[in-house]
Design an enzyme around this catalytic site. Structure first.
Site, PDB file in Angstrom:
ATOM      1  CD  GLU A 503      -2.949   1.213   0.253  1.00 13.80           C
ATOM      2  OE1 GLU A 503      -3.003   0.326  -0.607  1.00 13.80           O
ATOM      3  OE2 GLU A 503      -3.729   2.190   0.270  1.00 13.80           O
ATOM      4  CB  THR A 614     -10.294   8.713 -10.963  1.00 11.66           C
ATOM      5  OG1 THR A 614      -9.145   8.281 -10.254  1.00 11.66           O
ATOM      6  CG2 THR A 614     -11.506   8.779 -10.041  1.00 11.66           C
TER       7      THR A 614
HETATM    8  C1  DMJ Z   1     -10.279   3.748  -7.149  1.00 12.32           C
HETATM    9  O1  DMJ Z   1     -11.525   3.764  -6.563  1.00 12.32           O
HETATM   10  C2  DMJ Z   1     -10.026   5.016  -7.889  1.00 12.32           C
HETATM   11  O2  DMJ Z   1      -8.980   4.803  -8.757  1.00 12.32           O
HETATM   12  C3  DMJ Z   1      -9.725   6.178  -7.001  1.00 12.32           C
HETATM   13  O3  DMJ Z   1      -9.300   7.311  -7.721  1.00 12.32           O
HETATM   14  C4  DMJ Z   1      -8.685   5.861  -5.976  1.00 12.32           C
HETATM   15  N1  DMJ Z   1      -8.273   4.523  -6.008  1.00 12.32           N
HETATM   16  C5  DMJ Z   1      -9.225   3.483  -6.117  1.00 12.32           C
HETATM   17  C6  DMJ Z   1      -8.544   2.183  -6.422  1.00 12.32           C
HETATM   18  O4  DMJ Z   1      -7.311   2.031  -5.838  1.00 12.32           O
END
Ligand code: DMJ
Length: 634
Positions: A503, A614
Site C-alpha cells: 500500500e 478515475t
Molecule cells: C479507485 O476507486 C479510484 O482509482 C480512485 O481514484 C482511488 N483509487 C481506487 C482504487 O485504488
C-alpha cells in the site's frame, strides 16, 4: 336581448363582415398559422421553443420510460415486445460507427478505418435521438442524439477485431483471454454469492455493503458493466443490465460519499450509456447526480464529502481536520462526470457546480504553486499544508489533464492548471533515491516524507498521457519521467515475495521501494500500477510493459485467487497469503480492464475517443461540431 330574424335582412357576422370578406380573412389567418408553425422547424437545434413545441421525434422503439423521482420507486424501463427496429444489441453485434468511412470535419480529412468482421457491441437505436425522462416537474425538454455521437467517434469502440478463427494463436491473445477468464470468474463468483450487494467476500462467500454508498446497492454490478461489455462477456453483461433495470433503486436514505458515488456509480452508468445507448443507464446517472447536488450547499460552493440522501444535508468527513475540510481529490474529481451529466440531461446545474470549483481553485493563493489536500468549504482557506500525488490529492491532477483531453483540447484553463501544478510537484515533491529510483514524496509544510503510496503510482500513466501536449521542449522530459516513475512502482512489486506491491513504500534508512511496517504491506487488488503499464504501453510499445503486466496476472492468480473470487492480501512480503476477504469493485472496474487493454490493440477504447475517469470508466471526448448546445460545455 333576443335577436329576431327579420325577413330580407342578411345578418352581419359579430365582427360585421360579409361572406367574401370572411373568406378572405380566414384565408389570411390560415396562412399565418402555417407560417408560424413552419418557422419552428427553422429554429436552431438548441432553441427551447423548438424543444418545447415539437413533439418528440423519436420514442425509443421497444422502450417505455417512466421517471424516477426522489422518494418514489425507481425508474421503470420496460422492454416491450420485439420491435422491427433493431434494439441495442448485446456486445458483439455490428456497429455502424465502425463502418469504413472517411469524414471531413472542420476542414480537415479524418482517418479512414476498416471494419473488422467482429465488431462491437451496440448498434445505436434506429433514430438515435434520446428523449429525456419525465420528472416530478414534467418532461425535461431535452434530447441527445446518440447516433450522431457514435458517428463522430474516430475508431470502432471495441477496436478493429480480427476473426478469432483467422487470428493466429498469439501470446498476446492468450494473455488477453486469460484476463477475460479472470473477469468472468470474478463476476460469476460475485453473482453466485453476493449479487446485488456492494462487494463480494470470497472467503465467507457472502456480500458486503459498506458505508460509502448511502445504502445504494450493487456497486460491483455498476462498476463492472463496461468491463463486461468491453470483454464481450455478453451473457454476463445482460445479467448486469437486467439487475440495473429491475433492482437498482435510487430511493435510498443513507449517507454517501460524494466522490465514491460519483466515480463508481455515475461514472459506471455514464460509460454504460455511451457504450450501449440504453436509456436506463442515462436516466439513472442523471437521477443519481441530482441526489448529489445538496453536497454543494456550502458558503464557497466547494462541496462537502458526505451527503445525506434523505435529508439533503451534508457534512465533511470526521477525519478531515476535525471534520472541517473538503478533500482535494474528492471535490477535484467531479469535473468529467458532471459535464457529461449536463450533456445528457440538458440541465446546466451540474456543469455550473464544477466550473465554480475550478474558479475557486484558480483564484486561491497556492503555497509554492502547490495544491494542499484540505480546504475549508466554509472559508475557502487551505486547512493543512499537506500535498501528495497519492491519496487525498491524486485524481485532482488526473482530472485537470483529462478535462483538457475530454474537451477535445479546448479547455485551455485545465491544461494550464495541469502543467503548472505538475511543475510545482516536480520542484517540491520529486526525488531520486540513492539507488536511482524516481519517486514522488509527500510534502508537509516544506518537510518531506520519503514515502510513496500505491495510489500515487497512477501518476506514471497520467504524466505519459499529458506528455504529448506539453511545450515541445518538455515532452521528452515528461515521457522519461513517466517511464521512471512507472519503473519505481514496478520495483515496489518486484521487491516483494508475492510480486504484488504494498500500500505504501519508503525510501529511507537504506531501504528503497519497500514498506517498513505490516500496516502498510497489504495489497487490496488496486489498479494504479497496471494502469500506468497500460498508458506507457500505448505510448511506447515497449514490450517490457506487457511483461510487467503479465507478472501481475501471474501473481494475482497465485496469491489472490480463491475458490470463490479474488481477494486482497494482508502482506505482500509473505508467500503464504492471508486474504482480506474482499473482492473490491475497482478490481473489476479498473485492474482487470487495464490489464485487458494492455493486451489489446491500441484502438480498443482509443485514447483519441475516450478518457477514463478515475475508476477507469470510459467517457467520450467531445468531438461535437455543434454550437450553442450542451455539448459545448464539455
Ligand atoms: C479507485 O476507486 C479510484 O482509482 C480512485 O481514484 C482511488 N483509487 C481506487 C482504487 O485504488
Amino acid at each position: 336581448m333576443l335577436m329576431r330574424k327579420v325577413p330580407g335582412f342578411v345578418p352581419a357576422s359579430p365582427w360585421g363582415l360579409r361572406l367574401p370578406q370572411k373568406f378572405l380573412f380566414l384565408l389570411f389567418l390560415s396562412g399565418l398559422v402555417t407560417l408560424c408553425f413552419g418557422a419552428l422547424f427553422l429554429l436552431p437545434n438548441s432553441s427551447r421553443l423548438k424543444r418545447l413545441f415539437l413533439a418528440p421525434r423519436t420514442q425509443q422503439p421497444g422502450l417505455e420510460v417512466v421517471a424516477e423521482v426522489p422518494g418514489q420507486p425507481s425508474a421503470r424501463v420496460q422492454e416491450l415486445p420485439p420491435n422491427p427496429a433493431p434494439a441495442v444489441p448485446a456486445p458483439g453485434k455490428d456497429d455502424p460507427s465502425s463502418q469504413a468511412r472517411t469524414r471531413r470535419r472542420k476542414g480537415s480529412l479524418r482517418r479512414t478505418y476498416p471494419t473488422g468482421p467482429r465488431q462491437e457491441a451496440t448498434e445505436p437505436r434506429s433514430s438515435g435521438l434520446i428523449e429525456a425522462p419525465r420528472s416530478q416537474e414534467g418532461s425535461i425538454p431535452f434530447s441527445f442524439d446518440f447516433n450522431a455521437f457514435r458517428s463522430r467517434l474516430r475508431h470502432p469502440v471495441l477496436g478493429t477485431r480480427i476473426d478469432e478463427s483467422e487470428e493466429p494463436q498469439s501470446l498476446v491473445r492468450t494473455q488477453r483471454e486469460k484476463v477475460k477468464e479472470m473477469m468472468r470468474f470474478a463476476w460469476q463468483s460475485y453473482k453466485r454469492y453476493a449479487m446485488g450487494k456492494n462487494e463480494l467476500r470470497p472467503l465467507t462467500k457472502d456480500g458486503y455493503e459498506g458505508s460509502m454508498f448511502g445504502s445504494l446497492n450493487g456497486a460491483t454490478v455498476i462498476d463492472s458493466l463496461d468491463t463486461l461489455y468491453l470483454m464481450e462477456l455478453r451473457e454476463e453483461f445482460q445479467e448486469a443490465k437486467a439487475w440495473v433495470e429491475e433492482n437498482f433503486h435510487l430511493n435510498v436514505s443513507g449517507e454517501a460519499s460524494l466522490f465514491e458515488v460519483n466515480i463508481r456509480y455515475i461514472g459506471g452508468l455514464l460509460s454504460a450509456f455511451y457504450l450501449t445507448g440504453e436509456e436506463v443507464f442515462r436516466i439513472k446517472a442523471i437521477k443519481l447526480g441530482e441526489k448529489l447536488l445538496p453536497a454543494f450547499n456550502t458558503p464557497t460552493g466547494i462541496p462537502k464529502g458526505v451527503v445525506n440522501f434523505k435529508s439533503g444535508s451534508n457534512r465533511s468527513w470526521g477525519w478531515s481536520t476535525a471534520g472541517s475540510s473538503s478533500i482535494l481529490a474528492e471535490f477535484g474529481s467531479l469535473h468529467l462526470e458532471f459535464l457529461h451529466l449536463t450533456e445528457l440531461s440538458g440541465n446546466p446545474v451540474f456543469a455550473e457546480k464544477v466550473r465554480h470549483i475550478r474558479k475557486v481553485l484558480r483564484k486561491i493563493d497556492k503555497p509554492f504553486g502547490l495544491y494542499p489536500n484540505f480546504i475549508s468549504p466554509v472559508s475557502g482557506n487551505w486547512m493543512q499544508h499537506h500535498v501528495s500525488v497519492g491519496g487525498l490529492g491524486d485524481s485532482f491532477y488526473e482530472y485537470l489533464i483529462k478535462s483538457w483531453l475530454m474537451s477535445a483540447k479546448t479547455d485551455i484553463e485545465a491544461k494550464e492548471m495541469y502543467y503548472e501544478a505538475l511543475k510545482a510537484l516536480e520542484t517540491h515533491l520529486l526525488n531520486v533515491s540513492p539507488g536511482g529510483l524516481t519517486y514522488f514524496a509527500e510534502w508537509r509544510g516544506g518537510i518531506l516524507d520519503h514515502k510513496m503510496g500505491h495510489l500515487a503510482c497512477f501518476s506514471g500513466g497520467m504524466i505519459a498521457l499529458g506528455a504529448e501536449d506539453a511545450e515541445e521542449e518538455k515532452r521528452a522530459h515528461y515521457r522519461e519521467l513517466a517511464a521512471q516513475i512507472t519503473k519505481t512502482c514496478h520495483e515496489s512489486y518486484d521487491r516483494s515475495d508475492t510480486k504484488l506491491g504494498p500500500e505504501a513504500f519508503w525510501f529511507n534508512s537504506g531501504r528503497e521501494a519497500v514498506s517498513t511496517q505490516l500496516s502498510e504491506s497489504y495489497y487490496i487488488l488496486r489498479p494504479e500500477v497496471v494502469e500506468s503499464y497500460m498508458y506507457l504501453w500505448r505510448q511506447t510499445h515497449n514490450p517490457v510493459y506487457r511483461e510487467w503486466g503479465w507478472e501481475v496476472v501471474t501473481a494475482l492468480e497465485k496469491y489472490c485467487r480463491t475458490e470463490a473470487g479474488f481477494s486482497g492480501i494482508q502482506d505482500v512480503y509473505s508467500s503464504i497469503p492471508s486474504h482480506d476477504n474482499k473482492q473490491q469493485t475497482f478490481f473489476l472496474a479498473e485492474t482487470l480492464k487495464y490489464l485487458y487493454l494492455l493486451f489489446s490493440e491500441d484502438n480498443t477504447l482509443s485514447l483519441e475517443d475516450w478518457v477514463f475517469n478515475t475508476e477507469a470508466h470510459p467517457l467520450p471526448v467531445n468531438h461535437s461540431d455543434s454550437v450553442g448546445g450542451a455539448g459545448d460545455q464539455l
